[in-house]
Design a protein around this motif. Structure first.
Motif, PDB file in Angstrom:
ATOM      1  N   PHE A 178       1.066  -1.452  -0.060  1.00  0.00           N
ATOM      2  CA  PHE A 178      -0.090   0.003   0.006  1.00  0.00           C
ATOM      3  C   PHE A 178       0.880   1.298   0.076  1.00  0.00           C
ATOM      4  O   PHE A 178       0.503   1.898   0.825  1.00  0.00           O
ATOM      5  CB  PHE A 178      -1.364  -0.185   1.354  1.00  0.00           C
ATOM      6  CG  PHE A 178      -2.039  -0.900   1.285  1.00  0.00           C
ATOM      7  CD1 PHE A 178      -3.229  -0.917   0.774  1.00  0.00           C
ATOM      8  CD2 PHE A 178      -1.081  -1.724   2.228  1.00  0.00           C
ATOM      9  CE1 PHE A 178      -4.295  -2.202   0.825  1.00  0.00           C
ATOM     10  CE2 PHE A 178      -2.054  -3.274   1.842  1.00  0.00           C
ATOM     11  CZ  PHE A 178      -4.014  -3.865   1.995  1.00  0.00           C
ATOM     12  N   PRO A 179       1.582   1.316  -0.978  1.00  0.00           N
ATOM     13  CA  PRO A 179       2.933   2.310  -0.257  1.00  0.00           C
ATOM     14  C   PRO A 179       2.267   3.852  -0.740  1.00  0.00           C
ATOM     15  O   PRO A 179       2.421   4.776  -0.497  1.00  0.00           O
ATOM     16  CB  PRO A 179       3.829   2.182  -2.027  1.00  0.00           C
ATOM     17  CG  PRO A 179       2.814   2.173  -3.219  1.00  0.00           C
ATOM     18  CD  PRO A 179       2.484   0.939  -2.554  1.00  0.00           C
ATOM     19  N   GLY A 180       0.827   4.079  -1.464  1.00  0.00           N
ATOM     20  CA  GLY A 180       0.459   5.338  -1.522  1.00  0.00           C
ATOM     21  C   GLY A 180      -0.935   5.511  -0.666  1.00  0.00           C
ATOM     22  O   GLY A 180      -1.301   6.529  -0.328  1.00  0.00           O
ATOM     23  N   LEU A 181      -1.727   4.799   0.201  1.00  0.00           N
ATOM     24  CA  LEU A 181      -1.462   4.918   1.347  1.00  0.00           C
ATOM     25  C   LEU A 181      -1.215   5.858   2.402  1.00  0.00           C
ATOM     26  O   LEU A 181      -0.477   5.997   2.895  1.00  0.00           O
ATOM     27  CB  LEU A 181      -2.204   3.937   1.918  1.00  0.00           C
ATOM     28  CG  LEU A 181      -3.098   3.128   3.642  1.00  0.00           C
ATOM     29  CD1 LEU A 181      -4.701   3.351   2.028  1.00  0.00           C
ATOM     30  CD2 LEU A 181      -3.335   2.559   4.559  1.00  0.00           C
ATOM     31  N   GLN A 182      -2.299   7.018   2.437  1.00  0.00           N
ATOM     32  CA  GLN A 182      -1.597   7.670   3.222  1.00  0.00           C
ATOM     33  C   GLN A 182      -2.664   8.008   4.342  1.00  0.00           C
ATOM     34  O   GLN A 182      -3.743   7.787   4.415  1.00  0.00           O
ATOM     35  CB  GLN A 182      -1.388   9.411   2.844  1.00  0.00           C
ATOM     36  CG  GLN A 182      -0.538   9.645   1.529  1.00  0.00           C
ATOM     37  CD  GLN A 182       0.495   9.325   1.949  1.00  0.00           C
ATOM     38  OE1 GLN A 182       1.262  10.135   3.207  1.00  0.00           O
ATOM     39  NE2 GLN A 182       1.177   8.769   1.015  1.00  0.00           N
ATOM     40  N   MET A 183      -2.300   7.301   5.963  1.00  0.00           N
ATOM     41  CA  MET A 183      -2.661   7.974   7.210  1.00  0.00           C
ATOM     42  C   MET A 183      -3.967   8.710   6.983  1.00  0.00           C
ATOM     43  O   MET A 183      -5.131   8.468   7.703  1.00  0.00           O
ATOM     44  CB  MET A 183      -1.777   7.834   8.425  1.00  0.00           C
ATOM     45  CG  MET A 183      -1.588   6.513   8.787  1.00  0.00           C
ATOM     46  SD  MET A 183      -2.730   4.408   8.054  1.00  0.00           S
ATOM     47  CE  MET A 183      -3.424   4.591   9.841  1.00  0.00           C
ATOM     48  N   ASP A 184      -3.267   9.843   7.059  1.00  0.00           N
ATOM     49  CA  ASP A 184      -4.725  10.979   7.289  1.00  0.00           C
ATOM     50  C   ASP A 184      -5.227  11.214   6.300  1.00  0.00           C
ATOM     51  O   ASP A 184      -6.403  11.697   6.745  1.00  0.00           O
ATOM     52  CB  ASP A 184      -3.229  12.155   7.104  1.00  0.00           C
ATOM     53  CG  ASP A 184      -2.713  12.312   8.364  1.00  0.00           C
ATOM     54  OD1 ASP A 184      -2.737  11.770   9.253  1.00  0.00           O
ATOM     55  OD2 ASP A 184      -1.422  13.293   8.251  1.00  0.00           O
ATOM     56  N   ASP A 185      -5.147  10.346   5.317  1.00  0.00           N
ATOM     57  CA  ASP A 185      -6.336  10.562   3.994  1.00  0.00           C
ATOM     58  C   ASP A 185      -7.175   9.506   4.991  1.00  0.00           C
ATOM     59  O   ASP A 185      -8.861   9.766   4.917  1.00  0.00           O
ATOM     60  CB  ASP A 185      -6.121   9.976   2.703  1.00  0.00           C
ATOM     61  CG  ASP A 185      -5.201  11.598   2.162  1.00  0.00           C
ATOM     62  OD1 ASP A 185      -5.532  12.650   2.793  1.00  0.00           O
ATOM     63  OD2 ASP A 185      -4.396  11.544   1.424  1.00  0.00           O
TER      64      ASP A 185
END
Length: 290
Positions: A45-52
């Motif tokens: 999940f390299p594009g996974l941003q926790m804040d998003d």
């Protein structure tokens, strides 16, 4: 101020709107998978941003980091959730619906073994092409593949052990569903496995699925070969027709392991078509010849 009854039990009502840990987990998983479900996940999940994800889930950052101390901890659990979610999305009943419509539309071919063989060849040609293109276009399959690739980094962790077990169960359900389809098509048109083939329709299906999935992986680097069409044997007419590589590969399995059933009664086709149509929720098979 907290209030208590005569027995010392608190009578204060819990705050409205406070979510349980399980509700927070579910919201976070759903928010993360909503993105990967439309694009297809990639390893880690390299594009996974926790804040998003937190914003999409509508939960507080503090509550999230009480459950997961880091992004890596969240991704570890998300892998297992993804494995379960996408494994369950791999199969559907489109192949069976296609088969029912095709067989019902050609009653003129039901009466002879050669006619039924032509129908079965056309089913292989159409359904395997359909399966291949459904696979390469499927975010669920891409995500299942990426989740499987995570196992290459096996570090002995409990998370990866759970992922492996979830993938195994999902794969077994998929193979079971497709084996039932192939067995139903053989029964419908009067064919059976050769007597000396001990693997049953399960192995028959695993071999066929390996062809489709292998070509789908090859498509990632060489689509000019995997997405081309080649002249193959005639099916519903006497003229050679175009076959996708996935169908050509499966045809070799069919020719090796499937034979005509000499005891087959073609008068059973209509009744079995109706039974299969009911099983798919279609209600009834299309009228013969339509």
């Amino acid at each position: 101020m907290r209030m208590a009854d005569d027995h010392g039990i608190s009578t204060e009502r819990p705050r409205q709107g406070r979510m349980t840990s399980e509700q927070i987990r579910r919201r976070m998983f759903d928010a993360a998978l909503a993105t990967t479900g439309t694009r297809g996940m990639t390893l880690g999940f390299p594009g996974l941003q926790m804040d998003d994800v937190i914003a999409a889930a509508g939960v507080s950052k503090s509550s999230v980091y009480r459950l997961w101390k880091s992004r890596d901890a969240f991704v570890g659990e998300l892998l297992n959730e993804a494995a379960a979610t996408f494994a369950d999305q791999l199969s559907d009943d489109r192949a069976l619906r296609t088969a029912i419509e095709l067989v019902a539309s050609r009653p003129d071919l039901h009466g002879t073994a050669e006619g039924r063989r032509r129908l079965l060849l056309e089913l292989i040609r159409v359904v395997l092409e359909q399966n291949y293109y459904s696979t390469i276009d499927s975010a669920a399959w891409q995500s299942f593949l990426a989740t499987s690739a995570a196992l290459l980094a096996d570090d002995g962790s409990e998370n990866l052990r759970r992922v492996a077990e979830t993938l195994r169960r999902g794969s077994e359900r998929f193979v079971e569903a497709m084996a039932s389809f192939h067995e139903a098509m053989a029964r419908l048109l009067g064919f059976k496995l050769r007597d000396n083939f001990a693997g049953g329709f399960t192995l028959y299906t695993v071999l066929g699925s390996a062809i489709v999935e292998g070509l789908a992986v090859r498509h990632l680097s060489n689509p000019a070969v995997t997405d081309n069409f080649y002249l193959g044997p005639p099916t519903l007419t006497d003229e050679p027709t175009e076959w996708a590589p996935s169908a050509i590969g499966f045809l070799a399995i069919y020719d090796t392991f499937i034979v005509a059933d000499p005891d087959f009664d073609p008068r059973t086709i209509d009744a079995y078509l109706k039974e299969l149509a009911t099983a798919t929720g279609a209600g009834s098979a299309p009228p013969a010849g339509t």
